[in-house]
Design an enzyme around this catalytic site. Structure first.
Site, PDB file in Angstrom:
ATOM      1  N   LYS A  36       0.839  -1.213   0.000  1.00 16.96           N
ATOM      2  CA  LYS A  36       0.000   0.000   0.000  1.00 16.96           C
ATOM      3  C   LYS A  36       0.869   1.256   0.000  1.00 16.96           C
ATOM      4  O   LYS A  36       2.077   1.188   0.263  1.00 16.96           O
ATOM      5  CB  LYS A  36      -0.902  -0.021   1.235  1.00 16.96           C
ATOM      6  CG  LYS A  36      -0.141   0.002   2.552  1.00 16.96           C
ATOM      7  CD  LYS A  36      -1.039  -0.328   3.731  1.00 16.96           C
ATOM      8  CE  LYS A  36      -0.240  -0.376   5.017  1.00 16.96           C
ATOM      9  NZ  LYS A  36      -1.024  -0.941   6.130  1.00 16.96           N
ATOM     10  N   ARG A 134     -10.502  -0.236  15.087  1.00 14.34           N
ATOM     11  CA  ARG A 134     -10.470   0.586  13.884  1.00 14.34           C
ATOM     12  C   ARG A 134     -11.491  -0.007  12.918  1.00 14.34           C
ATOM     13  O   ARG A 134     -12.678   0.104  13.158  1.00 14.34           O
ATOM     14  CB  ARG A 134      -9.033   0.543  13.331  1.00 14.34           C
ATOM     15  CG  ARG A 134      -8.561   1.756  12.612  1.00 14.34           C
ATOM     16  CD  ARG A 134      -7.070   1.687  12.287  1.00 14.34           C
ATOM     17  NE  ARG A 134      -6.696   0.539  11.468  1.00 14.34           N
ATOM     18  CZ  ARG A 134      -5.469   0.315  10.986  1.00 14.34           C
ATOM     19  NH1 ARG A 134      -4.493   1.157  11.265  1.00 14.34           N
ATOM     20  NH2 ARG A 134      -5.212  -0.737  10.253  1.00 14.34           N
ATOM     21  N   TYR A 263      16.745  30.070   6.080  1.00 14.14           N
ATOM     22  CA  TYR A 263      15.679  30.910   6.630  1.00 14.14           C
ATOM     23  C   TYR A 263      15.806  31.053   8.136  1.00 14.14           C
ATOM     24  O   TYR A 263      16.083  30.072   8.840  1.00 14.14           O
ATOM     25  CB  TYR A 263      14.307  30.292   6.331  1.00 14.14           C
ATOM     26  CG  TYR A 263      13.863  30.418   4.889  1.00 14.14           C
ATOM     27  CD1 TYR A 263      13.602  31.656   4.327  1.00 14.14           C
ATOM     28  CD2 TYR A 263      13.681  29.282   4.124  1.00 14.14           C
ATOM     29  CE1 TYR A 263      13.170  31.763   3.011  1.00 14.14           C
ATOM     30  CE2 TYR A 263      13.239  29.370   2.807  1.00 14.14           C
ATOM     31  CZ  TYR A 263      12.987  30.613   2.254  1.00 14.14           C
ATOM     32  OH  TYR A 263      12.558  30.709   0.962  1.00 14.14           O
ATOM     33  N   MET A 311      12.112  24.301   1.349  1.00 12.67           N
ATOM     34  CA  MET A 311      11.329  23.436   0.468  1.00 12.67           C
ATOM     35  C   MET A 311      12.219  22.711  -0.532  1.00 12.67           C
ATOM     36  O   MET A 311      12.019  21.532  -0.827  1.00 12.67           O
ATOM     37  CB  MET A 311      10.265  24.261  -0.270  1.00 12.67           C
ATOM     38  CG  MET A 311       9.255  23.404  -1.008  1.00 12.67           C
ATOM     39  SD  MET A 311       8.055  24.355  -1.942  1.00 12.67           S
ATOM     40  CE  MET A 311       7.184  25.232  -0.675  1.00 12.67           C
TER      41      MET A 311
HETATM   42  C1  LIG Z   1      -0.274  -1.898   6.774  1.00 10.09           C
HETATM   43  C2  LIG Z   1      -0.903  -3.167   7.201  1.00 10.09           C
HETATM   44  C3  LIG Z   1      -0.129  -4.331   7.377  1.00 10.09           C
HETATM   45  C4  LIG Z   1       1.395  -4.323   7.316  1.00 10.09           C
HETATM   46  O1  LIG Z   1       1.872  -3.819   8.530  1.00 10.09           O
HETATM   47  P1  LIG Z   1       3.469  -3.718   8.818  1.00 10.09           P
HETATM   48  O2  LIG Z   1       3.528  -3.254  10.223  1.00 10.09           O
HETATM   49  O3  LIG Z   1       4.004  -2.717   7.857  1.00 10.09           O
HETATM   50  O4  LIG Z   1       4.032  -5.062   8.627  1.00 10.09           O
HETATM   51  C5  LIG Z   1      -0.790  -5.512   7.647  1.00 10.09           C
HETATM   52  N1  LIG Z   1      -2.136  -5.549   7.777  1.00 10.09           N
HETATM   53  C6  LIG Z   1      -2.889  -4.437   7.647  1.00 10.09           C
HETATM   54  C7  LIG Z   1      -4.363  -4.536   7.815  1.00 10.09           C
HETATM   55  C8  LIG Z   1      -2.313  -3.219   7.373  1.00 10.09           C
HETATM   56  O5  LIG Z   1      -3.082  -2.139   7.249  1.00 10.09           O
END
Ligand SMILES: *Cc1c(COP(=O)(O)O)cnc(C)c1O
Length: 384
Positions: A36, A134, A263, A311
């Site tokens: 992701k 969650r 800056y 930046m």
């Molecule tokens: C992001 C995620 C993972 C992976 O987690 P890591 O800590 O990066 O290994 C696994 N399961 C879900 C549901 C996630 O959202």
């Protein structure tokens, strides 16, 4: 020479990490790397191909469009969307032939209708909230009811019941084990009705910490990229960092005492010194919180980020005797001349975690896939 900055993605290291993680699994336990958020900032497309080559049984994403993009490069491997889908995203998940997460009757009904309309069968992973608080349902009876719905519908396939750990990276395993046991208990009940339903729970930390968390599939993210889920050192777990971040010296100037860089004049030379300007800044994801706190490697030596991160540029105090020249390579994350800056170390002064460091590298920085990072400085500043 590349423009401004580049992130080098060592696909050989990525494959190594997949194999390393897979070697910890019992026969039949699936490896489902999580790619992701553009593969945690590493660039999804080349990472998708690499993990598929290195033995991933399935690949997980947070969104339907991430899965869709992956489908364009891996026509056959099973995909899974872990996140919540807006009604308008369901069609895309279905056409990517991804499995989806579900925990709500109305959602499953919509999913079934759309799958029927597309003439496809969608795999459903019923999410059981065992303590993350969650996504998912906390009600085990609802999980079973949804499992029955999925199993009964001709356009749905009951693929799995799953959960997500809230504390697997912590030394105290009490809550993780409670979550694990909740899934195991419900899984046992579910299997009396659905012998083939699979269970999964483990993120990277759960995978590494305890094989009792593996169930039928593991979902490592951060460890796949060679970062330590416990925030220390990936070498502790035989993982190789995949990403390194580089720029180059654009200017070197002599500073007299009292001259300031950047800056707000937050840093001033106390004695005669040389200061380099590097064309990378918070617009590239080098966080402003590193002002007067972070370090970079030039010529195989550590140098402090001196002055406010802007930046498009940072400034670095080289010291009076420095022979650093315009064009020399700068490493912000990675290794040079035996010195290493880990994403884990960049996270410390920022009060964050390695995950956020690589995810935060902005789209302005190209991700360049390589087979093998040499990790060494290139005199003259990067030969690519
Ligand atoms: C992001 C995620 C993972 C992976 O987690 P890591 O800590 O990066 O290994 C696994 N399961 C879900 C549901 C996630 O959202």
């Amino acid at each position: 020479m590349y423009e401004r900055a580049e992130a080098r993605i060592d696909l050989g290291a990525l494959r190594h990490n997949c194999r390393e993680l897979k070697s910890r699994l019992a026969e039949g336990v699936e490896l489902c790397p999580v790619l992701k958020a553009d593969a945690y900032g590493h660039g999804a497309l080349h990472c998708v191909s690499a993990v598929a080559e290195a033995g991933a049984d399935r690949i997980a994403f947070a969104t339907a469009s991430e899965a869709m993009l992956a489908r364009s490069v891996v026509p056959d491997i099973p995909l899974l969307v872990l996140g919540a889908l807006a009604p308008g995203e369901i069609e895309m998940a279905i056409s990517a032939r991804a499995d989806v997460a579900a925990w709500e009757p109305g959602f499953i009904a919509t999913l079934a209708d759309q799958a029927a309309a597309a003439g496809l069968v969608v795999g459903v992973h019923i999410k059981y909230d065992t303590g993350m608080g969650r996504l998912g349902t906390t009600d085990p009876e609802l999980v079973l009811e949804l499992a029955r719905t999925a199993a009964a519908h001709p356009n749905l396939k009951l693929a799995a019941i799953w959960t997500h750990f809230a504390t697997a990276d912590e030394a105290d395993a009490t809550f993780r084990d409670l979550q694990r046991d909740r899934l195991a208990e419900l899984g046992e009940r579910a299997r009396r009705e659905f012998p083939d339903v699979r269970l999964h729970a483990a993120n990277s930390a759960g995978l590494i910490a305890d094989s009792a968390c593996h169930f039928d599939m593991v979902r490592p993210g951060v460890a796949v990229y060679g970062m330590d889920p416990f925030g220390k050192d990936p070498a502790d777990h035989n993982l190789l960092p995949v990403l390194s971040l580089h720029s180059w010296v654009a200017s070197v100037k002599d500073f007299e005492p009292g001259m300031s860089a950047g800056y707000g004049r937050t840093w001033r030379a106390e004695q005669p010194t040389r200061v380099a300007a590097i064309p990378v800044g918070y617009g590239d994801g080098v966080r402003r919180g590193l002002s007067n706190k972070g370090e970079v490697l030039i010529g195989g030596r550590r140098h402090p980020i001196s002055g406010t991160v802007s930046m498009d540029n940072i400034t670095v105090d080289l010291g009076a005797d420095s022979d650093v020249r315009v064009g020399d390579e700068v490493t912000l994350i990675g290794s040079q001349g035996g010195q290493t800056i880990l994403a884990e170390q960049v996270a410390v002064p920022l009060g964050t975690i390695n995950y956020e460091v690589t995810c935060g590298i902005s789209p302005r920085v190209p991700r360049v896939g390589r087979e093998e990072a040499d990790g060494e400085a290139r005199p003259g500043g990067g030969s690519r």
